[in-house]
Design a protein around this motif. Structure first.
Motif, PDB file in Angstrom:
ATOM      1  N   GLY A 126       0.806  -1.216   0.000  1.00 35.93           N
ATOM      2  CA  GLY A 126       0.000   0.000   0.000  1.00 35.93           C
ATOM      3  C   GLY A 126       0.838   1.264   0.000  1.00 35.93           C
ATOM      4  N   ARG A 127       0.183   2.359  -0.269  1.00 36.50           N
ATOM      5  CA  ARG A 127       0.812   3.669  -0.261  1.00 36.50           C
ATOM      6  C   ARG A 127      -0.025   4.617   0.596  1.00 36.50           C
ATOM      7  NH1 ARG A 127       4.175   1.019  -1.866  1.00 36.50           N
ATOM      8  NH2 ARG A 127       5.524   1.160  -3.721  1.00 36.50           N
ATOM      9  N   GLY A 128       0.635   5.564   1.214  1.00 38.38           N
ATOM     10  CA  GLY A 128      -0.081   6.576   1.986  1.00 38.38           C
ATOM     11  C   GLY A 128      -0.824   5.969   3.156  1.00 38.38           C
ATOM     12  N   ARG A 129      -2.120   6.227   3.197  1.00 37.77           N
ATOM     13  CA  ARG A 129      -2.922   5.752   4.325  1.00 37.77           C
ATOM     14  C   ARG A 129      -3.092   4.233   4.313  1.00 37.77           C
ATOM     15  NH1 ARG A 129      -7.739  10.204   5.506  1.00 37.77           N
ATOM     16  NH2 ARG A 129      -6.335  11.976   5.859  1.00 37.77           N
ATOM     17  N   LEU A 130      -3.093   3.620   3.120  1.00 38.62           N
ATOM     18  CA  LEU A 130      -3.162   2.153   3.063  1.00 38.62           C
ATOM     19  C   LEU A 130      -1.915   1.540   3.676  1.00 38.62           C
ATOM     20  CD1 LEU A 130      -4.698   1.227  -0.426  1.00 38.62           C
ATOM     21  CD2 LEU A 130      -5.656   0.816   1.845  1.00 38.62           C
ATOM     22  N   HIS A 131      -0.775   2.163   3.454  1.00 41.45           N
ATOM     23  CA  HIS A 131       0.484   1.715   4.047  1.00 41.45           C
ATOM     24  C   HIS A 131       0.379   1.760   5.574  1.00 41.45           C
ATOM     25  CE1 HIS A 131       4.869   1.270   4.520  1.00 41.45           C
ATOM     26  NE2 HIS A 131       4.767   2.230   5.422  1.00 41.45           N
ATOM     27  N   ALA A 132      -0.133   2.870   6.104  1.00 39.17           N
ATOM     28  CA  ALA A 132      -0.290   3.009   7.550  1.00 39.17           C
ATOM     29  C   ALA A 132      -1.333   2.040   8.093  1.00 39.17           C
ATOM     30  CB  ALA A 132      -0.682   4.446   7.890  1.00 39.17           C
TER      31      ALA A 132
END
Length: 329
Positions: A126-132
């Motif tokens: 994920g990237r951004g909020r998906l990463h978090a």
């Protein structure tokens, strides 16, 4: 000797894993939400009930009343939130933190590996909020792994005569149980960790065929946990504004007064917890009973204190008055 050393290392290792996962979970969820938490707390506190709901929801999401309380302390210290508005948010944070105990009562540790794998994939893909969000999911699975490690470490300890004798004393001497809960929470600075241990230890089979500690013995330990958790806010308020110190005092007063009332009405409170909890063999329902006792304690304190919020503000302002500069002669 080697076996005892290994058991101690495993117990503290599991506790470290639990605390690390709680901290990581909090940070990841705050990153996923961005500045939303801070803006929400500053905006949705116009009415005391709205402040309670905001504190409860945010804490249930972040999974740390200490993090939310420290955040509110920062807002008060910066002058972005008044003491009158901040106190109900702390009430709500105490309710929200009980969600952790409720989740632990579902015994989700069997699904921890699924959570770990899914969280790791989302974390790296994920990237951004998906990463978090993936990092938060991984930390959530790691939390249950920490509980499983602590439970495995306690197996030989719980089977020993010394532990059984100590637990029997706690069961029949509520004051000792309260001190035990207070001491454990002061040591690890996390009521969630100590309640997780309590849920496991209390349900151990005792010599009489029932639970080793039982609900009546577990509630005083729970009260000690709730008193001990106020230390985090007190420490966080050091060096901050006078209102931030007053908010920490309000948090302590909230828990101390609730613990005093429950202590005086211990048989009645125990009966109420049994009434609202599932029925069945005590070993099967005790974890849920402890979680419900934790929730009822904080709900009851909130119902008691919310209408008296102005009174609490006056009390803490009296305890911590404004410092006036000495007059120059």
């Amino acid at each position: 000797m080697e076996q005892r050393l290994w058991m101690i290392l495993q117990l503290f290792g599991g506790a470290a894993l639990f605390l690390y996962s709680m901290d990581t979970l909090t940070d990841a969820l705050q990153q996923a939400a961005g500045d939303t938490l801070r803006q929400t707390l500053a905006r949705l506190t116009a009415h005391p009930l709205a402040g309670v709901l905001t504190g409860a929801v945010v804490t249930a999401v972040v999974q740390s009343s200490s993090a939310v309380t420290v955040l509110v302390l920062g807002l008060v210290g910066a002058g972005l939130l008044t003491l009158q508005r901040a106190v109900p948010v702390v009430f709500g944070a105490n309710i929200g933190t009980t969600v952790t105990a409720q989740l632990l009562a579902f015994r989700l540790e069997d699904a921890r590996y699924l959570l770990l794998v899914a969280g790791l994939l989302l974390w790296f893909a994920g990237r951004g909020r998906l990463h978090a969000a993936g990092q938060a999911l991984f930390a959530f699975g790691l939390l249950f792994e920490g509980i499983a490690v602590m439970a495995e470490a306690m197996e030989p300890l719980a089977a020993g005569p010394v532990f059984r004798q100590w637990m029997a004393q706690v069961r029949h001497r509520p004051g000792l149980g309260l001190l035990a809960g207070l001491g454990m929470t002061l040591a690890v600075q996390s009521s969630s960790a100590t309640i997780a241990v309590l849920q496991r230890a209390a349900a151990r089979p005792g010599p009489d065929g029932g639970c080793l500690l039982g609900l009546a013995g577990a509630i005083p330990v729970l009260l000690g946990d709730n008193i001990g958790t106020t230390v985090t806010a007190v420490l966080a308020s050091v060096g901050q504004s006078r209102d931030a110190k007053r908010l920490a005092a309000a948090h302590a007063l909230f828990n101390l007064s609730g613990a005093a009332v429950c202590w005086l009405l211990l048989p009645q409170f125990t009966a109420l917890v049994r009434l609202v909890s599932p029925h069945g063999p005590e070993s099967a329902v005790l974890a849920r009973q402890i979680a419900n006792a934790h929730t009822l304690f904080n709900l009851g304190c909130t119902v008691l204190w919310l209408p008296l919020t102005p009174c609490m503000v006056r009390i803490v302002c009296t305890l911590l008055p404004e410092k006036h500069a000495p007059e120059l002669k």
